[in-house]
Design a protein around this motif. Structure first.
Motif, PDB file in Angstrom:
ATOM      1  N   ALA A  61     -21.812  53.071  40.758  1.00  0.00           N
ATOM      2  CA  ALA A  61     -23.131  53.500  41.225  1.00  0.00           C
ATOM      3  C   ALA A  61     -23.364  53.033  42.661  1.00  0.00           C
ATOM      4  O   ALA A  61     -23.922  53.772  43.490  1.00  0.00           O
ATOM      5  N   ALA A  62     -22.937  51.810  42.966  1.00  0.00           N
ATOM      6  CA  ALA A  62     -23.068  51.306  44.336  1.00  0.00           C
ATOM      7  C   ALA A  62     -22.217  52.129  45.300  1.00  0.00           C
ATOM      8  O   ALA A  62     -22.637  52.412  46.437  1.00  0.00           O
ATOM      9  N   GLN A  63     -21.023  52.535  44.842  1.00  0.00           N
ATOM     10  CA  GLN A  63     -20.157  53.365  45.679  1.00  0.00           C
ATOM     11  C   GLN A  63     -20.790  54.727  45.937  1.00  0.00           C
ATOM     12  O   GLN A  63     -20.708  55.270  47.044  1.00  0.00           O
ATOM     13  N   ILE A  64     -21.438  55.301  44.927  1.00  0.00           N
ATOM     14  CA  ILE A  64     -22.109  56.590  45.106  1.00  0.00           C
ATOM     15  C   ILE A  64     -23.228  56.467  46.127  1.00  0.00           C
ATOM     16  O   ILE A  64     -23.426  57.355  46.972  1.00  0.00           O
ATOM     17  N   ARG A  65     -23.968  55.366  46.095  1.00  0.00           N
ATOM     18  CA  ARG A  65     -25.062  55.158  47.051  1.00  0.00           C
ATOM     19  C   ARG A  65     -24.530  55.130  48.481  1.00  0.00           C
ATOM     20  O   ARG A  65     -25.072  55.783  49.380  1.00  0.00           O
ATOM     21  N   VAL A  66     -23.459  54.370  48.697  1.00  0.00           N
ATOM     22  CA  VAL A  66     -22.872  54.295  50.042  1.00  0.00           C
ATOM     23  C   VAL A  66     -22.313  55.652  50.461  1.00  0.00           C
ATOM     24  O   VAL A  66     -22.510  56.105  51.592  1.00  0.00           O
ATOM     25  N   THR A  67     -21.623  56.308  49.533  1.00  0.00           N
ATOM     26  CA  THR A  67     -21.007  57.601  49.808  1.00  0.00           C
ATOM     27  C   THR A  67     -22.046  58.646  50.185  1.00  0.00           C
ATOM     28  O   THR A  67     -21.858  59.417  51.130  1.00  0.00           O
ATOM     29  N   LEU A  68     -23.149  58.682  49.438  1.00  0.00           N
ATOM     30  CA  LEU A  68     -24.214  59.652  49.718  1.00  0.00           C
ATOM     31  C   LEU A  68     -24.812  59.415  51.096  1.00  0.00           C
ATOM     32  O   LEU A  68     -25.019  60.362  51.865  1.00  0.00           O
ATOM     33  N   ALA A  69     -25.083  58.156  51.428  1.00  0.00           N
ATOM     34  CA  ALA A  69     -25.652  57.851  52.738  1.00  0.00           C
ATOM     35  C   ALA A  69     -24.694  58.232  53.863  1.00  0.00           C
ATOM     36  O   ALA A  69     -25.116  58.717  54.921  1.00  0.00           O
ATOM     37  N   GLU A  70     -23.393  58.036  53.644  1.00  0.00           N
ATOM     38  CA  GLU A  70     -22.414  58.349  54.685  1.00  0.00           C
ATOM     39  C   GLU A  70     -22.233  59.842  54.896  1.00  0.00           C
ATOM     40  O   GLU A  70     -21.730  60.258  55.948  1.00  0.00           O
ATOM     41  N   LEU A  71     -22.641  60.654  53.922  1.00  0.00           N
ATOM     42  CA  LEU A  71     -22.524  62.105  54.099  1.00  0.00           C
ATOM     43  C   LEU A  71     -23.312  62.590  55.307  1.00  0.00           C
ATOM     44  O   LEU A  71     -22.918  63.560  55.961  1.00  0.00           O
ATOM     45  N   ASP A  72     -24.419  61.927  55.625  1.00  0.00           N
ATOM     46  CA  ASP A  72     -25.226  62.338  56.772  1.00  0.00           C
ATOM     47  C   ASP A  72     -24.445  62.135  58.070  1.00  0.00           C
ATOM     48  O   ASP A  72     -24.405  63.010  58.940  1.00  0.00           O
ATOM     49  N   GLU A  73     -23.785  60.973  58.194  1.00  0.00           N
ATOM     50  CA  GLU A  73     -22.995  60.712  59.397  1.00  0.00           C
ATOM     51  C   GLU A  73     -21.781  61.622  59.460  1.00  0.00           C
ATOM     52  O   GLU A  73     -21.414  62.115  60.536  1.00  0.00           O
ATOM     53  N   SER A 144     -30.489  68.163  56.726  1.00  0.00           N
ATOM     54  CA  SER A 144     -29.526  67.366  55.961  1.00  0.00           C
ATOM     55  C   SER A 144     -29.953  65.905  55.892  1.00  0.00           C
ATOM     56  O   SER A 144     -29.864  65.267  54.834  1.00  0.00           O
ATOM     57  N   THR A 145     -30.414  65.352  57.003  1.00  0.00           N
ATOM     58  CA  THR A 145     -30.857  63.955  57.019  1.00  0.00           C
ATOM     59  C   THR A 145     -32.015  63.752  56.058  1.00  0.00           C
ATOM     60  O   THR A 145     -32.048  62.777  55.293  1.00  0.00           O
ATOM     61  N   SER A 146     -32.977  64.664  56.069  1.00  0.00           N
ATOM     62  CA  SER A 146     -34.147  64.537  55.197  1.00  0.00           C
ATOM     63  C   SER A 146     -33.764  64.645  53.730  1.00  0.00           C
ATOM     64  O   SER A 146     -34.242  63.881  52.885  1.00  0.00           O
ATOM     65  N   CYS A 147     -32.892  65.600  53.413  1.00  0.00           N
ATOM     66  CA  CYS A 147     -32.488  65.810  52.022  1.00  0.00           C
ATOM     67  C   CYS A 147     -31.692  64.620  51.500  1.00  0.00           C
ATOM     68  O   CYS A 147     -31.927  64.135  50.375  1.00  0.00           O
ATOM     69  N   ILE A 148     -30.755  64.119  52.311  1.00  0.00           N
ATOM     70  CA  ILE A 148     -29.961  62.966  51.900  1.00  0.00           C
ATOM     71  C   ILE A 148     -30.844  61.734  51.732  1.00  0.00           C
ATOM     72  O   ILE A 148     -30.697  60.975  50.764  1.00  0.00           O
ATOM     73  N   ALA A 149     -31.789  61.540  52.664  1.00  0.00           N
ATOM     74  CA  ALA A 149     -32.703  60.401  52.558  1.00  0.00           C
ATOM     75  C   ALA A 149     -33.521  60.478  51.273  1.00  0.00           C
ATOM     76  O   ALA A 149     -33.750  59.469  50.595  1.00  0.00           O
ATOM     77  N   TRP A 150     -33.962  61.676  50.902  1.00  0.00           N
ATOM     78  CA  TRP A 150     -34.743  61.850  49.665  1.00  0.00           C
ATOM     79  C   TRP A 150     -33.889  61.510  48.446  1.00  0.00           C
ATOM     80  O   TRP A 150     -34.336  60.821  47.524  1.00  0.00           O
ATOM     81  N   LEU A 151     -32.647  61.980  48.447  1.00  0.00           N
ATOM     82  CA  LEU A 151     -31.767  61.718  47.316  1.00  0.00           C
ATOM     83  C   LEU A 151     -31.442  60.232  47.196  1.00  0.00           C
ATOM     84  O   LEU A 151     -31.390  59.689  46.093  1.00  0.00           O
ATOM     85  N   VAL A 152     -31.206  59.561  48.338  1.00  0.00           N
ATOM     86  CA  VAL A 152     -30.948  58.117  48.311  1.00  0.00           C
ATOM     87  C   VAL A 152     -32.169  57.381  47.779  1.00  0.00           C
ATOM     88  O   VAL A 152     -32.049  56.443  46.970  1.00  0.00           O
TER      89      VAL A 152
END
Length: 251
Positions: A61-73, A144-152
Motif C-alpha cells: 500500500a505504501a508503494q502504491i502511494r509513492v507510485t501514484l504520486a510519481e505518476l504526476d512527475e 493530471s496533477t489535480s486528479c492524482i492529488a485527489w486520488l492520493v
C-alpha cells in the motif's frame, strides 16, 4: 467476519509460484496416481502468504502511494519529450481508411490514456461513495496533477474499497510503463545471484522497482526485492570461512 485475502502484490510472488506448482503436481497425481501406486500424493506448500489489510499489505500500500504520486512527475517528463511527431515506422505501417483520428504524437496518446485511466478510477470511487462527479479541472493546476492529488488524498479509502486490488495493480503497471517511456533515469542492473528457477545468472533489477526478474525467456521468474535480499543473506550465511557454500554468489 471480514474475509482475509492474500495481498496481490509482489510480496506474494513466491507463495503464488508455490501454489501453482502444487496445483500442477496435484493434477498430475490425480491423473496418473492410479496407474502408479508408488507415487505419493504431493504435500501442500508450507509457505504462508502475506495477507492484505484489507486488499494490499502495508508495504505494498505504501508503494502504491509513492507510485501514484510519481505518476504526476512521470507525466510531466513524458510531456517534455513530446515533439508533436510520431516515431517513423517506415514501410511497416499500413495506411488505413478508418475515419478515426490518430494523434501525431505517441507521447500525447499515452498522456491522454493516462488521464482516462485516472479519471476513470476517480469516477468509480465517487460512484462507490455516492459522491457527485468531479468539478471542472485545469484552472488551479493541470488536470493530471489535480486528479492524482485527489486520488492520493482519498487513497486510504480507495484501498479499503472493492476497487482496491484492480486500482493498485493498474497504477503500478502504468508507473512501470511511463518510467520506461519517459526514460526517467532508470538503469537495469544485473544481480549477482543465480535465478532460483533456471539457476542461470540472469536476474535483473530496474532501479526503484520492487521486484527482481529473470531475463531468461524460458523462465521469467519474478522475486520481490525483499525476497531477493533475504535469499542473498541466506546464501552469504551458508558460505564458510574457507569459501565453500551451497550456492555461492557470482563474482
Amino acid at each position: 467476519m471480514t474475509d482475509v485475502t492474500a495481498c496481490p502484490g509482489s510480496c506474494n510472488a513466491r507463495w503464488r509460484e508455490a501454489r501453482e506448482a502444487y496445483g500442477q503436481a496435484l493434477a498430475a497425481y490425480e491423473r496418473d496416481g492410479i496407474l502408479d501406486p508408488g507415487q505419493s500424493r504431493p504435500e501442500p506448500p508450507l509457505i504462508q502468504p502475506v495477507y492484505g489489510d484489507p486488499a494490499w499489505c502495508g508495504r505494498c500500500a505504501a508503494q502504491i502511494r509513492v507510485t501514484l504520486a510519481e505518476l504526476d512527475e512521470l507525466a510531466a517528463l513524458l510531456a517534455a519529450t513530446a515533439d508533436g511527431h510520431r516515431a517513423s515506422s517506415d514501410s511497416a505501417e499500413r495506411v488505413s481508411s478508418t475515419p478515426e483520428a490518430i494523434s501525431p504524437s505517441g507521447a500525447a496518446d499515452e498522456l491522454k490514456d493516462l488521464m482516462a485511466m485516472l479519471s476513470g478510477w476517480e469516477a468509480a470511487y465517487r460512484e462507490h461513495m455516492q459522491w457527485p462527479g468531479a468539478a471542472r479541472r485545469g484552472f488551479l493546476a493541470s488536470v493530471s496533477t489535480s486528479c492524482i492529488a485527489w486520488l492520493v488524498h482519498h487513497l486510504d479509502g480507495i484501498l479499503s474499497s472493492p476497487i482496491a486490488a484492480d486500482f493498485g495493480a493498474e497504477v503500478m503497471q502504468w508507473h512501470r510503463d511511463f518510467r520506461r517511456s519517459a526514460k526517467a533515469g532508470v538503469r537495469k542492473l544485473r544481480k549477482p545471484m543465480r535465478c532460483p528457477g533456471c539457476r542461470l545468472l540472469t536476474l535483473t533489477w530496474e532501479e526503484g522497482d520492487d521486484r527482481v526478474e529473470c531475463a531468461n525467456p524460458d523462465c521469467y521468474r519474478v522475486l520481490s526485492y525483499a525476497d531477493y535480499e533475504n535469499e542473498v543473506a541466506a546464501q552469504a550465511e551458508a558460505i564458510t570461512p574457507g569459501g565453500q557454500g551451497s550456492e555461492p554468489l557470482a563474482s
